[in-house]
Every structure is written in C-alpha cells, then in structure tokens.
Write an enzyme that holds these catalytic residues in place. Structure first.
Site, PDB file in Angstrom:
ATOM      1  CG  ASP A  20      -7.451   3.561   1.574  1.00  0.00           C
ATOM      2  OD1 ASP A  20      -7.920   3.086   1.021  1.00  0.00           O
ATOM      3  OD2 ASP A  20      -7.340   5.072   1.816  1.00  0.00           O
ATOM      4  CE  LYS A  54      -1.928   2.636   3.359  1.00  0.00           C
ATOM      5  NZ  LYS A  54      -2.105   3.485   4.443  1.00  0.00           N
TER       6      LYS A  54
END
Ligand code: SF4
Length: 296
Positions: free
Chosen positions: A213, A194
C-alpha cells in the site's frame, strides 16, 4: 525550540546515491541501542582515510595488497534481518486495522480503503454490514443503491461498482464464498494484488505475496529494500529479500510504522529505532555521520 533556532533539516543532495558504491562501516550502538548493524559510511576522515602504514610515500610504491572492502548492499540478509528484528520489537502483535468479521467484510473494507484511511473506512463499515449482512445482500444491489452508504470513503462510484460487481461474481461463480486463491480473487471486479494479498494474508493466513500500500511503497524505498516505484515491482523485490514467513507480518508492521513514525511528510526519525540503519534522503534527524556532515 529557542526562537531563531533552525531545526536540522535533511540535505537534499542525493548524497546516498553518491555513496551507493561506497564502503561498509559497522556503527556502534546508536541512540536506540542498535547492535552494530551494517550501515553506510560517514564522509568524514575516519572512513575515507587509508589505514596507517599503507599509504604510499613519495618515491616508494604503495603495497599492492590493499585490504578488501565489501560494497554496501542495502538488501544484504544481515541488514534485512536487523530491520525485521527491530520491527518485531516495535510492533510485536500488529494486525489488520480494518474492522471485519469475515473474508467478505475484509474484502469490502479493503476495496473501500483505497485513497482513504482505515479510520474513515471503519466509521462506515459497521453500519454498512448491519444494513447488508451477507454477500448475497450486496449482490442484490445496484451500484447506485450502494453509493450513498460509501460516499464518505471517496471515489464512491467506482467503489460501489467494485463491491457490487465482486458480490455478484462471488455469488454466481464461487458459491457465495470469497475464494482463498490469488488467481480467483484477481477475477473479481476492483480486486488487484494488494486487496487479494490483504484477504489472503489477514483472513486466510496465506503468505502468497506482500501487501504494497502507500506506506509499504514509501518505507520500503526509504529503507532501500527496493529502488522500484511500481507496486508490483516493489512486491516482487520485497518477496526476494524478505523470508516468506514474514510477508504477512512485515506488511502490517510497515503500515503501522507509516502511521506512527515514518509518516510521509515529516518522518519522526528522532523517535525511530531504525534510525541508525536508515539512510533515507528525507530523514528529519540523524545520528549517522554522513547525514550530520551533510547538514552542517
Ligand atoms: S529513520 Fe526516519 S525515514 Fe528512516 S525509517 Fe525511521 S522514521 Fe522512517
């Protein structure tokens, strides 16, 4: 709302799973001006009834050549493109909300944003980067020295360890430059896909993956772009259905959508222009026939 009036609530019957293998209906222009995107069928008479003249009559066999009915496919390219087009209208020029002036600052801000809000991180980082203006300045710290500066972002011990560890490795192994390469980024302490995708996409403009996310996780599932629950599997699923040139923008758009409308507890479906092609089980308002019937 009048006293005693009960707001319409989404049914929690798992109804969309029951119709997963159901048919496709084109819905007309909805309240938000949709253009007839692919949508799931209603449960009412219209979609359930066979076409007139085709039903069997007692004593006579029904014609065998029933009209072909397409299966509902939530990741059909037509539906995905409709979602992307509507996101483009809603959020045409969105960017990363974390304040940063270079790749290192974005990396630090992203590490600090875990389990925190961007607003919270943006309150901390200006002073942090004033105090420690370079990656070398961070590399000279111990995690304990950094802790007071990042305490308000939560999980500050882990985050301090990650930031200082990443700084030391960048100075020692990458000449003080944040690498623009996924494999190298993943060698940094505290950096998973991420964070790496945020830095690669938002700073280097490289679409190597899709940032997953908490907002992307939740909304991708609500929009049925994936049924996965694991962030890495969600990313792989999104990379298959979304064109690569949209990967960076899509993440930003969905993150903004998650902040403004498609919030976790009570999504503002009545204000959402994706509403008539969204079949999330926890919608709070709906123009889609099957949902209205479910709420009656
Ligand atoms: S209709 Fe509701 S649940 Fe669906 S995307 Fe919009 S806000 Fe989210």
């Amino acid at each position: 709302m009048a006293r005693g009036a009960t707001p319409r609530q989404p049914a929690r019957t798992g109804r969309q799973d029951k119709v997963r293998a159901s048919t496709v209906t084109r819905v007309g222009t909805g309240t938000h001006g949709g253009t007839g995107a692919l949508a799931r069928p209603g449960r009412g008479k219209a979609s359930a009834a066979a076409p007139k003249g085709r039903q069997g009559v007692a004593g006579k066999s029904a014609p065998t050549s029933a009209p072909k009915i397409k299966s509902y496919n939530p990741v059909a390219s037509e539906r995905v493109m409709e979602i992307l087009n509507r996101l483009d209208h809603l959020y045409p020029e969105v960017k990363c909300a974390l304040t940063h002036a270079n790749a290192w600052e974005l990396l630090v801000a992203t590490i600090l944003s875990a389990q925190s809000t961007d607003v919270n991180v943006n309150r901390v980082t200006p002073e942090l980067f004033r105090k420690y203006p370079t990656v070398e300045a961070f590399a000279a710290l111990t995690p304990e020295q950094l802790e007071p500066d990042v305490r308000s972002t939560g999980f500050f011990r882990n985050k301090s360890r990650s930031v200082v560890g990443a700084a030391k490795k960048i100075v020692a192994d990458f000449g003080g430059q944040v690498p623009d390469d996924m494999e190298k980024l993943l060698t940094l302490p505290g950096v998973a896909r991420k964070t790496a995708n945020v830095v690669l996409g938002s700073w280097f403009g490289k679409a190597v993956g899709v940032v997953v996310d908490t907002h992307v996780h939740r909304i991708s599932r609500r929009l049925e772009l994936t049924t996965q629950n694991d962030p890495q599997k969600i990313e792989q699923a999104l990379m298959k259905v979304i064109p690569q040139e949209k990967w960076i923008l899509f993440s930003h758009q969905i993150i903004w959508h998650g902040r403004k409308l498609c919030i976790a507890r009570k999504p503002k479906c009545a204000e959402c222009s994706l509403e008539n092609i969204c079949h999330a089980a926890d919608k709070t308002w709906s123009t889609v026939e099957m949902h209205q019937n479910a709420k009656a």
